[in-house]
Design an enzyme around this catalytic site. Structure first.
Site, short mmCIF file in Angstrom:
data_model
loop_
_atom_site.label_atom_id
_atom_site.label_comp_id
_atom_site.label_asym_id
_atom_site.label_seq_id
_atom_site.Cartn_x
_atom_site.Cartn_y
_atom_site.Cartn_z
N TRP A 26 -13.02 -43.41 26.98
CA TRP A 26 -13.68 -43.00 28.23
C TRP A 26 -14.27 -41.60 28.05
O TRP A 26 -13.57 -40.70 27.56
CB TRP A 26 -12.64 -42.98 29.36
CG TRP A 26 -13.26 -43.03 30.72
CD1 TRP A 26 -13.75 -41.98 31.44
CD2 TRP A 26 -13.46 -44.19 31.52
NE1 TRP A 26 -14.25 -42.42 32.63
CE2 TRP A 26 -14.08 -43.77 32.72
CE3 TRP A 26 -13.18 -45.56 31.34
CZ2 TRP A 26 -14.43 -44.65 33.75
CZ3 TRP A 26 -13.53 -46.44 32.38
CH2 TRP A 26 -14.14 -45.98 33.55
N HIS A 47 -5.29 -44.77 26.56
CA HIS A 47 -6.19 -45.84 27.01
C HIS A 47 -7.20 -46.16 25.90
O HIS A 47 -8.40 -46.24 26.13
CB HIS A 47 -6.91 -45.42 28.29
CG HIS A 47 -5.97 -45.13 29.42
ND1 HIS A 47 -5.77 -45.99 30.49
CD2 HIS A 47 -5.13 -44.08 29.64
CE1 HIS A 47 -4.86 -45.46 31.31
NE2 HIS A 47 -4.47 -44.30 30.81
N HIS A 79 -5.45 -52.11 25.82
CA HIS A 79 -4.31 -51.34 26.33
C HIS A 79 -3.86 -51.86 27.69
O HIS A 79 -4.61 -52.51 28.41
CB HIS A 79 -4.64 -49.85 26.42
CG HIS A 79 -5.67 -49.52 27.44
ND1 HIS A 79 -7.02 -49.60 27.20
CD2 HIS A 79 -5.55 -49.10 28.73
CE1 HIS A 79 -7.69 -49.25 28.28
NE2 HIS A 79 -6.83 -48.95 29.24
N ASP A 127 -2.47 -50.59 31.31
CA ASP A 127 -2.29 -49.46 32.23
C ASP A 127 -0.93 -49.58 32.91
O ASP A 127 -0.52 -50.69 33.29
CB ASP A 127 -3.34 -49.49 33.35
CG ASP A 127 -4.67 -48.86 32.94
OD1 ASP A 127 -4.85 -48.52 31.76
OD2 ASP A 127 -5.52 -48.72 33.84
N HIS A 131 -0.48 -44.61 36.31
CA HIS A 131 -1.85 -44.15 36.06
C HIS A 131 -2.67 -44.05 37.35
O HIS A 131 -3.57 -43.25 37.46
CB HIS A 131 -2.51 -45.13 35.08
CG HIS A 131 -3.93 -44.84 34.73
ND1 HIS A 131 -4.38 -43.61 34.30
CD2 HIS A 131 -5.03 -45.66 34.73
CE1 HIS A 131 -5.69 -43.69 34.07
NE2 HIS A 131 -6.10 -44.91 34.33
ZN ZN Z 1 -6.70 -47.91 31.24
#
Ligand code: ZN
Length: 210
Positions: free
Chosen positions: A17, A47, A51, A53, A57
């Site tokens: 990200w 992440h 993956h 979460d 998170h």
């Molecule tokens: Zn994530």
């Protein structure tokens, strides 16, 4: 029975990200250089790649990844569903209206094809509507996975789909690679690491044909 690997290769070229910590592996001792063994460490966003979460998170006070029940992730019936959807759109109940009766498993993976290359980030990937998460929950689904980096759109701040997972205590898998995976029923194995306090964990996600 065949195993289908639905995890991307993790190395320094995998995209994370924007703004998050990229994957870096440092070799601290190398047999190629005459050391008696090879030893390395990694630094990475949790992440990265395929993956899971953890609720912590997206939910203040929610459980971390080490506290999650493994039943979500391990060796259970799973249905892969292809979704014909435009870039940037959320999957709605309409998208699965004619498929929901075929979803007779507690795990569903959506193949959208809207994040085609884990090494080249695109922001217009497809995601989930909170309504489809709620509908699937009422249909008996407890884990939803997707072949994009997030269950919410790239620019979402409200994270409506994440919050639908939280209110239903469901599990999610993001960053799956489902290219070439046929629609149908499989078994899923995608165990997260037992990282205390972890807001997520990379998984080695595989499907087993029945
Ligand atoms: Zn994530």
């Amino acid at each position: 029975m065949t195993l289908i690997d639905i995890s991307p290769v993790i190395d320094a070229t995998i995209s994370v990200w924007p703004g998050d910590t990229p994957f870096v592996r440092t070799i601290n001792s190398d047999m190629h250089d005459g050391a008696n063994l090879t030893l390395s460490d990694i630094r990475t966003s949790l992440h990265v790649g395929a993956h899971a979460d953890a609720p912590s998170h997206y939910l203040a006070g929610g459980p971390d990844i080490a506290e999650r029940c493994l039943d979500y992730y391990y060796l259970g019936q799973c249905v892969v569903v292809h979704i014909d959807i435009a870039r940037g759109e959320r999957i709605t109940p309409d998208h699965i209206a004619n498929k929901i009766e075929d979803i007779c498993a507690s795990r569903v993976l959506f193949r959208t094809g809207t994040f085609p290359d884990p090494r080249h980030w695109n922001t217009d990937f497809a995601s989930l509507s909170p309504e489809v998460v709620d509908d699937l929950y009422h249909h008996g689904v407890r884990l939803i996975g997707i072949d994009t980096p997030s269950v919410d759109p790239f620019d979402s701040k409200a994270l409506e789909a994440h919050h639908a997972f939280a209110r239903n205590d469901m599990a999610m898998l993001e960053g799956l690679v489902l290219d070439g995976v046929e629609e149908g029923e499989y078994e899923l194995i995608a165990l997260p690491l037992r990282i205390k306090g972890g807001d997520a964990s990379p998984v080695r996600a595989v499907l087993r044909t029945l």
